[in-house]
Design a protein around this motif. Structure first.
Motif, PDB file in Angstrom:
ATOM      1  N   ALA A 138     -52.549 -26.910  64.486  1.00 27.32           N
ATOM      2  CA  ALA A 138     -52.353 -25.552  65.004  1.00 27.32           C
ATOM      3  C   ALA A 138     -52.105 -24.534  63.896  1.00 27.32           C
ATOM      4  O   ALA A 138     -52.145 -23.319  64.142  1.00 27.32           O
ATOM      5  CB  ALA A 138     -51.175 -25.528  65.980  1.00 27.32           C
ATOM      6  N   GLN A 174     -56.869 -24.533  60.339  1.00 28.78           N
ATOM      7  CA  GLN A 174     -58.038 -24.142  61.122  1.00 28.78           C
ATOM      8  C   GLN A 174     -59.142 -23.555  60.252  1.00 28.78           C
ATOM      9  O   GLN A 174     -60.326 -23.660  60.589  1.00 28.78           O
ATOM     10  CB  GLN A 174     -57.619 -23.154  62.207  1.00 28.78           C
ATOM     11  CG  GLN A 174     -56.681 -23.764  63.237  1.00 28.78           C
ATOM     12  CD  GLN A 174     -56.165 -22.760  64.249  1.00 28.78           C
ATOM     13  OE1 GLN A 174     -56.493 -21.571  64.197  1.00 28.78           O
ATOM     14  NE2 GLN A 174     -55.341 -23.221  65.180  1.00 28.78           N
ATOM     15  N   THR A 199     -57.677 -35.520  66.114  1.00 27.47           N
ATOM     16  CA  THR A 199     -56.549 -35.081  66.934  1.00 27.47           C
ATOM     17  C   THR A 199     -55.599 -36.248  67.135  1.00 27.47           C
ATOM     18  O   THR A 199     -55.895 -37.160  67.904  1.00 27.47           O
ATOM     19  CB  THR A 199     -57.048 -34.571  68.309  1.00 27.47           C
ATOM     20  OG1 THR A 199     -58.040 -33.565  68.098  1.00 27.47           O
ATOM     21  CG2 THR A 199     -55.893 -34.000  69.117  1.00 27.47           C
TER      22      THR A 199
END
Length: 435
Positions: free
Chosen positions: A276, A281, A340
């Protein structure tokens, strides 16, 4: 004989603690302590055991329904002999005992590599007994390791590590040791596809040793690889996910940096929040971490031992094979799911162990900077990653025992479903046999 010689003969022989732990009695005590260490993270895995995945889909129901012929029934295209044998062995016992017996067998397989690593069999290739003991302890409580914890469905991974250690170890000096090596290599070779990935290790070992032991061990692996390959080719893609890979260099950097490097250092409970972050990212952080890990790995390989090379080679081969044909998602791109946490957690175990081997090599280097980096990263793992992941993920209890008792009293032909872990998976189904 003079008095000095007599005094020397009568003087008791002193043995260091490192010598004691490699003897038979010491290894038995260590095995018990290793088991207690593993179970201290989650005692309920034995005290309140539950079936996991293929425990309930394949190993127990197939043994219940088919008996010995279940040994020749492949899952995901290959044989799983270890799990099949345990499934057959528990059939004489009440169904209520089966999850505990499965977990107990998985626990034995989980601690065996650690016991073998500290034994005298590994001394010629890694003389530092205390370093081997520390590595064994880290292996047993490795951060970011969830799917292999006292788990029969994935026990072939721990068995493959034991087979790797047997391959690179000193030649057996007794008949019992030779039988042990034979049993491990045959069982590991016929339990999952790892024999194919161990063949290059056997080839490297033969290149370095060129002795009868390396030929014999390699021959056993070749035989099991031929059997597994025949099943895999006859059932190509059987049971495998058909979801797209979604492969790419940036996704590879995300997987290696997050799941392998940061996973080993910081643990699952920390890395699950990292995706996150804005810097994650935009790929700056994963690329930097992956590049730093590659530099340290290259330095360690250049300055390290043959054992490190073999461990990194095996870890890399397992990771490459896992990325080429993962079994993580049925619909979504596989690599995105693997990036993930904790999806596909089992695929990173050997790569993380290779990373630990790299850190051990750096920590023992003569160069102060490299030694400092290695020690610092080991301390980070010990101070943050291991304590943070000490408690395994909690799973809600099921009513398996109550259903098993009801099944025992049910008339022949009764069909019953049994819940299994992890939550959300389809249940185990049994149809009561006639007497």
């Amino acid at each position: 004989m003079n008095s000095a010689a007599m005094t020397a003969e009568l003087r008791p022989i002193r043995t260091s603690p490192a010598d004691w732990i490699t003897r038979a009695r010491g290894l038995i005590v260590l095995a018990l302590l290793f088991a207690l260490l593993v179970l201290s993270r989650k005692p309920g895995v034995i005290l309140h055991a539950e079936f996991w995945g293929d425990d309930g889909w394949s190993w127990y129901p197939d043994a219940y329904r088919l008996g010995l012929s279940s040994l020749l029934l492949p899952v995901n295209g290959y044989l799983n002999t270890l799990q099949r044998l345990v499934g057959l062995a528990v059939q004489p016992f009440p169904l209520t005992w089966a999850p505990t017996l499965f977990a107990s067998a998985a626990l034995v397989v989980q601690i065996l590599p650690a016991v073998f690593l500290v034994s005298r069999r590994m001394e010629p290739v890694w003389p530092a007994a205390w370093a081997r003991l520390l590595f064994a302890l880290i292996f047993l409580i490795l951060p970011n390791e969830i799917e292999l914890y006292v788990n029969l469905t994935n026990a072939q991974w721990n068995l493959a590590l034991l087979a790797f250690l047997v391959l690179v170890s000193a030649p057996p000096e007794t008949r019992l040791a030779r039988w042990f090596d034979t049993a491990v290599l045959l069982l590991a070779g016929l339990s999952g596809p790892f024999c194919l990935l161990l063949l290059p290790i056997a080839a490297v070992q033969f290149y370095h040793q060129r002795d009868a032991t390396s030929v014999w061990r390699g021959g056993l692996l070749c035989a099991t690889a031929a059997v597994q390959l025949a099943f895999m080719l006859s059932q190509l893609h059987a049971g495998r996910s058909t979801a797209p890979l979604g492969a790419g260099p940036r996704m590879l950097a995300r997987i290696v940096s997050l799941e392998v490097l940061l996973g080993a250092e910081l643990g699952y409970h920390t890395i699950r929040a990292i995706p996150a972050l804005p810097s994650w990212q935009n790929n700056i952080l994963p690329l930097a971490v992956a590049a730093g890990g590659c530099v340290l790995a290259a330095l360690a390989l250049l300055r390290g031992s043959r054992l490190l090379f073999k461990l990194v080679l095996f870890g890399g081969l397992v990771l490459a094979a896992s990325l080429a044909s993962p079994q993580v998602s049925a619909t979504d791109p596989q690599w995105a799911a693997m990036a993930t946490p904790p999806m596909g957690n089992r695929y990173y175990t050997f790569a993380m162990l290779a990373w630990v081997g790299i850190l051990f090599t750096l920590a023992a280097d003569r160069n102060r900077i490299l030694r400092g980096v290695g020690i610092a990263l080991i301390v980070l793992m010990a101070a943050w990653g291991i304590p943070g992941d000490w408690r395994e993920l909690r799973m809600p209890p099921t009513d398996f025992v109550a259903r098993a008792r009801a099944f025992a009293l049910a008339p022949p032909g009764t069909r019953m479903e049994f819940p299994i872990h992890p939550p959300g998976l389809s249940p185990m189904v049994l149809i009561k046999r006639g007497k």
